[in-house]
Write an enzyme that holds these catalytic residues in place. Structure first.
Site, PDB file in Angstrom:
ATOM      1  N   SER A  33       0.844  -1.187   0.000  1.00  0.00           N
ATOM      2  CA  SER A  33       0.000   0.000   0.000  1.00  0.00           C
ATOM      3  C   SER A  33       0.875   1.231   0.000  1.00  0.00           C
ATOM      4  CB  SER A  33      -0.908   0.008   1.225  1.00  0.00           C
ATOM      5  OG  SER A  33      -0.130   0.197   2.374  1.00  0.00           O
ATOM      6  N   GLY A  35       0.718   5.255   1.309  1.00  0.00           N
ATOM      7  CA  GLY A  35      -0.009   6.289   2.020  1.00  0.00           C
ATOM      8  C   GLY A  35       0.566   7.641   1.670  1.00  0.00           C
ATOM      9  N   ALA A  38       4.387   7.155   3.440  1.00  0.00           N
ATOM     10  CA  ALA A  38       5.294   6.036   3.221  1.00  0.00           C
ATOM     11  C   ALA A  38       4.644   4.967   2.356  1.00  0.00           C
ATOM     12  CB  ALA A  38       5.712   5.430   4.557  1.00  0.00           C
ATOM     13  N   LYS A  39       5.508   4.139   1.802  1.00  0.00           N
ATOM     14  CA  LYS A  39       5.024   2.973   1.077  1.00  0.00           C
ATOM     15  C   LYS A  39       5.318   1.758   1.940  1.00  0.00           C
ATOM     16  CE  LYS A  39       6.171   4.709  -3.505  1.00  0.00           C
ATOM     17  NZ  LYS A  39       7.200   4.678  -4.551  1.00  0.00           N
ATOM     18  N   LYS A  53       8.612  -0.483   5.665  1.00  0.00           N
ATOM     19  CA  LYS A  53       7.958   0.819   5.592  1.00  0.00           C
ATOM     20  C   LYS A  53       8.997   1.801   5.086  1.00  0.00           C
ATOM     21  CE  LYS A  53       5.410   4.188   8.260  1.00  0.00           C
ATOM     22  NZ  LYS A  53       4.625   4.438   9.468  1.00  0.00           N
ATOM     23  N   ASP A 157      -1.847   8.779  16.169  1.00  0.00           N
ATOM     24  CA  ASP A 157      -2.672   8.531  14.988  1.00  0.00           C
ATOM     25  C   ASP A 157      -3.507   7.269  15.206  1.00  0.00           C
ATOM     26  OD1 ASP A 157      -3.724   8.801  12.481  1.00  0.00           O
ATOM     27  OD2 ASP A 157      -2.013   7.939  11.432  1.00  0.00           O
TER      28      ASP A 157
END
Lengths: 255, 196
Positions: A33, A35, A38-39, A53, A157
């Site tokens: 994924s 974001g 970060a990937k 990450k 978060d």
């Protein structure tokens, strides 16, 4: 007239590193994924099944600022994951930290997010709030957050997508608490202030209510679990939470 | 003898490591003497704390990472760097003492970076002991990266400073699960070294 001497600027670390860094996909990594920050890849590092990450630089930000923010978040993530691990809060184990490319290699957690678990449960049972397994889950989430706060870690978060549920038989719901794993400590920081803890909970509440319809009772269970951890330690935070609810996440800086 | 490739850094000139495991070694003293003179380009690692080959590989990757990111190593050479990276402490002297070769050891791992035929021969002629070769043909073991039967969880817990209480908290786990958990804790404490 003296000549204007232009000082040679230092090569930014991201440029210096560029030649060393190998694209993970060329080594057989699978992009899971992406974001805003970060990937994440799934990659076998020397035979260890891991999640990578990788923070990427943001071109719209001033480079120096970007490097600084990235380095800070990278470091805080590592420190806080380790701190949680030390205090037996379930987090993925770190396997390798790569400062050159801002990559964190961590343990692969086989499971689903709590978000999709709740959605699954709500679909399968119509009376979602009386669902026993969800109540148990929420109590446990609350308890673990309280434990995290007690040790001075603010996640920063908290959402239902940042909590995973491991894929071992979920049917045996007596030990569902052992299947939870907290992830994404990119915005975490260390604080013992009641204000910070209350805001952390408030963020979760907003996330809960906006992603899951009719989940007020579920969040009440989170609060209950939070209070159950230790009444004396969490009382102040919970009363602060009521104040935060009235004014929102940001503290008024005037008045 | 097993060889592995380390490929996550493109400009590193060290691309592979070679792992030997010896037991019943009779001339530890002799090896130690030559080692202390600085003539051996080997990492000799205490076998009691090596879980499997991935453990060594992770340390090797970290050693190469150190070389690529800072341009220089924390220790004198890449071989001591590997031993230093095995350890959770930032004390180089302590790390090498406990994670490197001890005089009373007769079982240990030898790791070479970028090995040549010549250097491999040197290892085999110098070390008087049994090289563990029989495991290598086993495909099932290969998949698991050759778990080390000399691994001692008690010693590992002590050296990595992992209290047994952490494992005891998860009571209904089987011992294999506990071992996996310990292994993750070990890798974790290696990974966070220098970041605290």
């Amino acid at each position: 007239m003296t000549d204007i001497v232009v000082e040679p600027t230092a090569v930014p670390p991201t440029v210096a590193a560029a030649k060393t860094v190998v694209d993970l996909t060329s080594l057989g990594a699978m992009l899971l994924s992406q974001g805003a920050e970060a990937k994440t890849y799934r990659f076998a590092l020397n035979g260890l099944d891991c999640i990578v990450k990788e923070r990427f630089s943001k071109k719209y930000r001033h480079q120096q600022l970007d490097t600084k923010i990235q380095a800070k978040r990278h470091l805080m993530e590592i420190r806080n994951i380790n701190k949680c691990r030390k205090h037996q809060i379930p987090v993925p184990a770190l396997y390798f930290v790569d400062n050159i490319s801002n990559r964190i290699y961590m343990e692969m957690v086989d499971g689903i997010t709590v978000k999709s678990f709740i959605q699954q449960q709500q679909q399968s049972t119509n009376s979602n709030n009386s669902n026993e397994i969800l109540i148990k889950l929420c109590l446990e989430i609350g308890r673990l957050i309280a434990k995290m706060h007690d040790n001075g870690v603010i996640h920063g978060d908290l959402t239902t997508s940042n909590i995973l549920l491991k894929n071992d038989d979920i049917g045996g719901n007596s030990k569902i608490g052992e299947l939870l794993v907290f992830i994404d400590f990119g915005l975490s920081y260390v604080s013992v202030l009641v204000e910070d803890k209350a805001v952390d909970l408030y963020v979760l509440e907003r996330a809960f209510l906006s992603t899951h319809p009719d989940s007020e009772q579920m969040f009440d269970q989170v609060i209950k679990g939070y209070a159950d951890y230790s009444a004396s330690k969490t009382k102040a935070t919970l009363s602060k939470l009521d104040q935060v609810r009235l004014r929102g996440r940001k503290k008024l800086a005037f008045g | 003898m097993r060889q592995y490739e380390i490929n996550i850094y493109s400009d590193s000139n060290i691309k592979d490591i070679t792992v030997f495991k010896f037991n019943n070694v009779t001339n530890t003293q002799e090896i130690m003497d030559i080692l202390l003179k600085g003539e051996l380009e080997w990492s000799i690692v205490n076998a009691r704390i090596v879980y499997d080959d991935r453990h060594l590989l992770t340390a090797a990757t970290q050693a190469i990472h150190q070389l690529c990111s800072k341009g220089k190593l924390s220790t004198n050479n890449i071989h001591t760097e590997l031993i230093y990276r095995m350890s959770p402490t930032t004390n180089i002297r302590d790390s090498i003492k406990t994670f490197g070769l001890n005089i009373e050891d007769n079982v240990f791992y030898i790791v070479l970076f970028g090995a040549t035929e010549e250097r491999i021969d040197r290892v085999r002629t110098l070390v008087k002991g049994d090289e563990l070769k029989e495991e290598e043909s086993d495909e099932a073991l290969k998949k698991q990266y050759y778990p080390n039967k000399y691994f001692d969880s008690q010693i590992a817990r002590k050296l990595y400073r992992l209290p047994a209480a952490a494992a005891a908290a998860v009571t209904n786990n089987t011992s294999n699960d506990n071992l996996q958990l310990l292994y993750k804790d070990i890798l974790n404490s290696m990974a966070i070294k220098g970041h605290l």
